[in-house]
Design an enzyme around this catalytic site. Sequence first.
Site, short mmCIF file in Angstrom:
data_model
loop_
_atom_site.label_atom_id
_atom_site.label_comp_id
_atom_site.label_asym_id
_atom_site.label_seq_id
_atom_site.Cartn_x
_atom_site.Cartn_y
_atom_site.Cartn_z
N ASP A 168 0.83 -1.21 0.00
CA ASP A 168 0.00 0.00 0.00
C ASP A 168 0.86 1.27 0.00
O ASP A 168 1.87 1.33 0.70
CB ASP A 168 -0.89 -0.05 1.25
CG ASP A 168 -2.03 0.95 1.17
OD1 ASP A 168 -2.25 1.53 0.09
OD2 ASP A 168 -2.71 1.12 2.20
N GLU A 278 -3.11 -0.38 -8.62
CA GLU A 278 -3.92 0.78 -8.22
C GLU A 278 -3.07 2.04 -8.24
O GLU A 278 -1.91 2.04 -7.82
CB GLU A 278 -4.48 0.58 -6.80
CG GLU A 278 -5.17 1.84 -6.27
CD GLU A 278 -6.11 1.60 -5.10
OE1 GLU A 278 -6.88 0.63 -5.15
OE2 GLU A 278 -6.05 2.39 -4.13
#
Length: 502
Positions: A168, A278
């Site tokens: 992340d 992403e």
Amino acid sequence: MINSFKDLLTKRITADELKTIEGIYSDSLYEKDNSYIFLANFNNEKSLIVLGQGKVFDKFEGEQFLEGEGKICSLNHYNAKIMRQIFPFTSPKSYNDFPISIGLGDRLGIASPGHLRLTKKYDFFPVIAQQSIRELELTGRTYSDVLDSSTWAVFQEGYENGYGFDGDHLKKDEEIQMALENGATMITLDLSDYIQNEVYNMEENEIDRKYDEIPKDVRESLENKYLNKDHLIDEELSIQFTEEDLKKNVLIYLDGINYGIHVYNRFISESKCNIDYEISIDETLHTTTIQAHYFVASQLISNGAKIRSLAPRFCGEFQKGIDYIGNIEEFKKEFEMHFKISKYYKYKLSIHSGSDKFSIFPTVGEYTKGFYHLKTAGTNWLVAIQLIADKDPELFREIYDFAFKNLDEAKKHYHVNVNKDNNISIEYMDNKDLVNILKDDNMRQVLHITYGLILQAKDKEGKSIFKDKIYESLNKYEEEYYEALYEHIGRHLELLGVKKNN
Ligand code: ZN
């Protein structure tokens, strides 16, 4: 303790008998190659037990008992790797086949079983391994440890439907490489280091001058593509760019877009695994405009970077661990347009800092019709602290004092509106009232952002002050912790309107 447990096991014991023994996680009981394999917790220590000599028996490392027919194995990295080979469902995978995916970062590495239990009731794909570099640093963990914790959690719950592993908010090639080497199935590329925020404060002539520094052929191709056109997203939404709009978006985002394309080409398209890519432009000072979202997505995709989700910065504030702050009507309007762009390009709109954003969840569920990625992280820490306030008030008092003394340090890592002067004095507060502390937004944020300092606090001899005690307490009240997590995240899923399984 462990010896008395070993005494309960016999060579001829059946699966049904095993399930009745206290301390054995009955959902983790598997029969494979003539062995029983399961997790057990005795005296607050979890182990993997293999009973019966078969093919898998020799693979795990551990201490033998029951005259060589039983093995007690620690939950270490070596055994976790063997686990992933023998039981492929304990390995992470892509979220791509699942319309709703939810990131449930587990900072302490012990909350995931509670999160996984929600999949029995609600239809979503859990990304339980999800950590940013900042979180790894603040908790003193590694990606390999994050993955191993997830592997054990999945096995403990006997959960076979797959989970994701999100590296992340990664910003550099080295970080992406490290996450992928450790088995990440999702890369969230954070472009904030490349986003040129100073453009927002530039005068028009400065913008013109900067823009003219860009090579002519690049400018011309962008102008041909974006100017004097209606960019039709659907019957109701079309996007236009004035010359000034285009110049600004180019100056703010072009470097980031180019980096996003580089990362795609270097890591994602080359990968033998199915990686969810992403793009995150949410950690920046300014709200992402509809034009900016379209521009970033359109540039990435037309240059071949296949993205699976994108996180814009929505209007209003998404602070950690508390509800949405801002105008909900305005949010709805913008969210709908952001969603339309993502739908047009067939990727998921990704909502970050999604913990406790209860007032906007109905909008997210309704407008997307159940197609999105939502990230929550860190409220499992608050749930843990709340449980400690309830079960171990003395420890809670120590943590609380420490958090306030170190607030300024913590604020260097997280942007929040917490105020030291709103400190609620708990010195004379009854133990039974301590749990109410976490109902206060200011207190929630204080305890939320100080987690790293709390976990890493050491005394003069270098021994941890809180960390071991926190783990001890949560292990002791393990089931209560899972129940509290289930309830807390369950409230998120209810308001999002996540479909229930049958
Ligand atoms: Zn984010």
